[in-house]
Scaffold this active site. Structure first.
Site, mmCIF file in Angstrom:
data_model
loop_
_atom_site.group_PDB
_atom_site.id
_atom_site.type_symbol
_atom_site.label_atom_id
_atom_site.label_comp_id
_atom_site.label_asym_id
_atom_site.label_seq_id
_atom_site.Cartn_x
_atom_site.Cartn_y
_atom_site.Cartn_z
ATOM 1 N N TYR A 81 39.561 64.774 46.275
ATOM 2 C CA TYR A 81 38.409 63.978 46.738
ATOM 3 C C TYR A 81 37.267 64.081 45.740
ATOM 4 O O TYR A 81 36.629 63.082 45.407
ATOM 5 C CB TYR A 81 37.942 64.456 48.121
ATOM 6 C CG TYR A 81 36.847 63.586 48.685
ATOM 7 C CD1 TYR A 81 37.154 62.487 49.481
ATOM 8 C CD2 TYR A 81 35.506 63.829 48.397
ATOM 9 C CE1 TYR A 81 36.157 61.658 49.975
ATOM 10 C CE2 TYR A 81 34.500 63.004 48.888
ATOM 11 C CZ TYR A 81 34.829 61.921 49.680
ATOM 12 O OH TYR A 81 33.833 61.093 50.157
ATOM 13 N N PHE A 133 28.517 33.492 37.460
ATOM 14 C CA PHE A 133 29.820 33.721 38.069
ATOM 15 C C PHE A 133 29.581 33.891 39.569
ATOM 16 O O PHE A 133 28.540 34.396 39.989
ATOM 17 C CB PHE A 133 30.556 34.938 37.479
ATOM 18 C CG PHE A 133 31.930 35.047 38.088
ATOM 19 C CD1 PHE A 133 32.912 34.132 37.759
ATOM 20 C CD2 PHE A 133 32.212 35.995 39.061
ATOM 21 C CE1 PHE A 133 34.161 34.168 38.376
ATOM 22 C CE2 PHE A 133 33.452 36.034 39.679
ATOM 23 C CZ PHE A 133 34.433 35.117 39.340
ATOM 24 N N THR A 134 30.553 33.474 40.361
ATOM 25 C CA THR A 134 30.379 33.374 41.820
ATOM 26 C C THR A 134 29.872 34.677 42.446
ATOM 27 O O THR A 134 28.822 34.702 43.091
ATOM 28 C CB THR A 134 31.702 32.960 42.479
ATOM 29 O OG1 THR A 134 32.738 33.850 42.038
ATOM 30 C CG2 THR A 134 32.080 31.533 42.096
ATOM 31 N N ASP A 224 28.459 41.468 31.581
ATOM 32 C CA ASP A 224 29.659 41.411 32.403
ATOM 33 C C ASP A 224 30.780 41.470 31.374
ATOM 34 O O ASP A 224 31.126 40.473 30.739
ATOM 35 C CB ASP A 224 29.711 40.126 33.229
ATOM 36 C CG ASP A 224 30.982 40.081 34.097
ATOM 37 O OD1 ASP A 224 31.971 40.756 33.737
ATOM 38 O OD2 ASP A 224 30.977 39.376 35.113
ATOM 39 N N LYS A 267 41.201 42.479 34.975
ATOM 40 C CA LYS A 267 41.470 41.497 33.915
ATOM 41 C C LYS A 267 41.905 42.238 32.633
ATOM 42 O O LYS A 267 43.010 42.767 32.580
ATOM 43 C CB LYS A 267 40.246 40.616 33.686
ATOM 44 C CG LYS A 267 39.997 39.590 34.806
ATOM 45 C CD LYS A 267 39.284 40.138 35.986
ATOM 46 C CE LYS A 267 38.804 39.058 36.939
ATOM 47 N NZ LYS A 267 38.199 39.623 38.152
ATOM 48 N N ARG A 392 37.430 25.097 40.028
ATOM 49 C CA ARG A 392 36.213 25.700 39.509
ATOM 50 C C ARG A 392 35.237 24.566 39.249
ATOM 51 O O ARG A 392 35.044 24.094 38.150
ATOM 52 C CB ARG A 392 36.464 26.496 38.221
ATOM 53 C CG ARG A 392 37.339 27.719 38.416
ATOM 54 C CD ARG A 392 36.632 29.019 38.784
ATOM 55 N NE ARG A 392 36.306 29.217 40.181
ATOM 56 C CZ ARG A 392 36.177 30.434 40.750
ATOM 57 N NH1 ARG A 392 36.377 31.527 40.061
ATOM 58 N NH2 ARG A 392 35.838 30.557 42.001
ATOM 59 N N PHE A 459 34.338 28.797 48.516
ATOM 60 C CA PHE A 459 35.624 28.364 47.946
ATOM 61 C C PHE A 459 36.794 29.221 48.424
ATOM 62 O O PHE A 459 37.916 28.741 48.498
ATOM 63 C CB PHE A 459 35.558 28.390 46.408
ATOM 64 C CG PHE A 459 35.173 29.727 45.839
ATOM 65 C CD1 PHE A 459 33.855 30.128 45.785
ATOM 66 C CD2 PHE A 459 36.147 30.597 45.379
ATOM 67 C CE1 PHE A 459 33.498 31.371 45.288
ATOM 68 C CE2 PHE A 459 35.812 31.847 44.872
ATOM 69 C CZ PHE A 459 34.472 32.234 44.833
HETATM 70 N N1 F0G Z 1 32.931 38.885 36.708
HETATM 71 C C1 F0G Z 1 33.791 37.971 36.246
HETATM 72 C C2 F0G Z 1 33.507 37.302 34.958
HETATM 73 C C3 F0G Z 1 34.956 37.669 36.969
HETATM 74 O O1 F0G Z 1 35.801 36.753 36.494
HETATM 75 C C4 F0G Z 1 35.195 38.332 38.193
HETATM 76 C C5 F0G Z 1 36.366 38.024 38.993
HETATM 77 C C6 F0G Z 1 34.259 39.261 38.647
HETATM 78 C C7 F0G Z 1 33.143 39.527 37.866
HETATM 79 C C8 F0G Z 1 34.426 39.976 39.958
HETATM 80 O O2 F0G Z 1 35.352 40.962 39.853
HETATM 81 O O3 F0G Z 1 37.152 40.212 41.430
HETATM 82 O O4 F0G Z 1 37.090 42.536 40.531
HETATM 83 O O5 F0G Z 1 35.419 41.810 42.198
HETATM 84 N N2 F0G Z 1 37.060 37.000 38.797
HETATM 85 C C9 F0G Z 1 38.279 36.631 39.488
HETATM 86 C C10 F0G Z 1 38.740 35.302 38.973
HETATM 87 C C11 F0G Z 1 38.195 36.695 40.981
HETATM 88 O O6 F0G Z 1 39.722 34.785 39.508
HETATM 89 O O7 F0G Z 1 38.148 34.781 38.023
HETATM 90 P P1 F0G Z 1 36.311 41.389 41.061
#
Ligand code: F0G
Length: 470
Positions: A81, A133-134, A224, A267, A392, A459
């Protein structure tokens, strides 16, 4: 040639720097089956069951194939832990490969974005960024901030061949600073290999200038760095002065021009789950850990198990061990992109790092943006072949949190994201054939309307039904 090979050698093909030891069967389905599946999933590819998918290009996130060494690492993960040995392995890997001294592990990227936003943003603050980014924007707004786009105009033009469409427009950034004052801008969020622009890199020259400008105003630069490795590859290929630097050296140089980074390890880092916030300032890291223990987990695991951290440490080292991995990874994306370009399908150019992005605005020019052309195109490709892609465009962009109005992004795209080390060139051929077929029948594709629109990150869970296009 920029990679130092003789022109003769340069025309030889690359191939994957691995061979395949384990295989996983995938389902082949009929068109009738897929028509029912797409209707049941309410024309949202996120709502399909993976078993109904043939080739899954929904995302490159968490879908990588791990290496034999990563699978072996799982077995030696330390599940303590507190003070897990695997945490210290991960900390060493992040220090060696990214160069940040302070590691704050999280369950995935958005966990790191949440913590960073909460420690730095006060209500009324403004956070400039090179395209949104979303999840990143969600957490900035959730903390009371407002996102302002400062990416160069070329990024919003799918046909622009600018080699660094991810660049920050320094004049736009200066204008934001002049308008709001540096005291209202805690940091700029700089995304490497900008996802929603089509996987487009920024140059080191631009990042350096951004860092210098921000430093003069006391504004932090937070990367990022989710796809920073892929950005490093494009710098090596395109930026004068870097052709004889390894991607490992370039990645370190990218991070050296920042105060910290959030990373979704799903990624570049070649694992199925995980992420981190990495920082230079120990005082900021102390604040982050204070929130970490409330929202993610203890400071030596965040949201990850010991084995997750062990496989992640291995993935981070493996991705930069030689340049061959990223060469083959981006080579495969370019292979698919060039096939579609040759067939006359409008795609975002230059071809990006993690996927090929179809220009749905141009392909379905008879469907207005309010009728979700990219969403409809993604559904049509699935029905044609079982290839799953993702919208997108306007659906992903969501609504303005204050006015409730839709954001109308210039880019209305379908993303074919390529998982790392998972599919073969033959799979890419099948994908290209399907997209070309759907493109040739584009006139028959109509629009969609919401039957359910979630308030947050709509989305993911939205539902749609076909609607006549006037
Ligand atoms: N930043 C970028 C540029 C991303 O593409 C993603 C996730 C995140 C942050 C968030 O990270 O999913 O580990 O919480 N992108 C995925 C995609 C979901 O399909 O592009 P996460």
């Amino acid at each position: 040639m920029s990679d130092g090979m003789s022109s003769n050698e340069h025309h030889r093909s690359w191939a994957e720097p691995f061979r395949i030891k384990v295989v996983e069967a995938i389902t082949m389905t009929t068109r009738e089956h897929r028509e029912v599946a797409m209707a049941e999933a309410a024309w949202n590819t996120f709502l399909l069951r993976a078993e109904d998918v043939y080739i899954d290009l929904l995302t490159d996130s968490g879908t990588s194939a791990m290496s034999d060494r990563q699978w072996a690492a799982l077995m030696v993960g330390d599940e303590a832990y507190a003070g897990s040995r695997s945490f210290y392995h991960l900390e060493d890997a992040v220090r060696d490969v990214y160069g940040y001294p302070e590691l704050v592990p999280t369950h995935q990227g958005r966990g790191a974005e949440h913590i960073l936003s909460q420690i730095l943003i006060k209500p009324g603050d403004v956070i400039p960024g090179n395209m949104y980014f979303t999840t990143t924007r969600f957490h900035q707004e959730h903390a009371g901030g407002t996102f302002v786009d400062v990416i160069i105009d070329e990024a919003h033009d799918p046909a622009s061949l600018h080699p660094f469409k991810g660049n920050v427009d320094l004049a736009k950034l200066q204008a934001v600073i002049d308008e709001h004052g540096p005291e209202r801008i805690p940091y700029i969020s700089v995304e490497t290999n900008v996802n929603l622009a089509g996987g487009q890199p920024l140059s080191l020259e631009n990042l350096r200038a951004t860092y210098a400008l921000c430093e003069r105003h006391g504004i932090l630069v937070m990367l990022d760095a989710t796809r920073a490795l892929e950005n490093a590859w494009f710098i090596q290929q395109r930026e004068p002065g870097y052709s004889d630097h390894s991607v490992k050296e370039i990645l370190l140089e990218i991070c050296a021009n920042s105060d910290g980074a959030t990373v979704s390890s799903k990624k570049d880092n070649l694992v199925n789950i995980g992420g981190f916030l990495a920082l230079r300032d120990p005082e900021l890291a102390r604040k982050a850990r204070g929130l970490l223990v409330a929202f993610e987990g203890l400071h030596t695991y965040g949201g990850m198990s010991g084995r997750d951290m062990e496989a992640l440490a291995e993935g981070i080292r493996e991705m930069v061990e030689t340049d061959d991995h990223v060469r083959a990874r981006i080579g495969q994306v370019e292979y698919l992109g060039n096939k579609l370009i040759s067939a006359g399908v409008p795609v975002v150019v230059p071809i990006g790092g993690h996927g090929v992005f179809l220009d749905a605005r141009s392909i379905l020019s008879h469907v207005p943006q309010e009728r979700f052309p990219a969403q409809a195109l993604a559904a049509a490709i699935y029905v044609d072949s079982g290839v799953r892609t993702m919208e997108r465009g306007i659906v992903s962009a969501g609504r303005d949190t204050r006015t409730g109005e839709n954001h109308y992004p210039k880019l209305e795209l379908v993303r074919l994201a390529i998982p790392r080390r998972v599919y073969t060139q033959a799979h890419m051929d099948v994908v290209a054939e399907s997209v070309v077929e759907v493109h040739s029948q584009r006139e028959s594709i109509g629009g969609l309307q919401f039957t359910y629109e979630p308030e947050e990150l709509r989305f993911f869970l939205a539902r749609f039904a076909p609607v006549a296009v006037a």
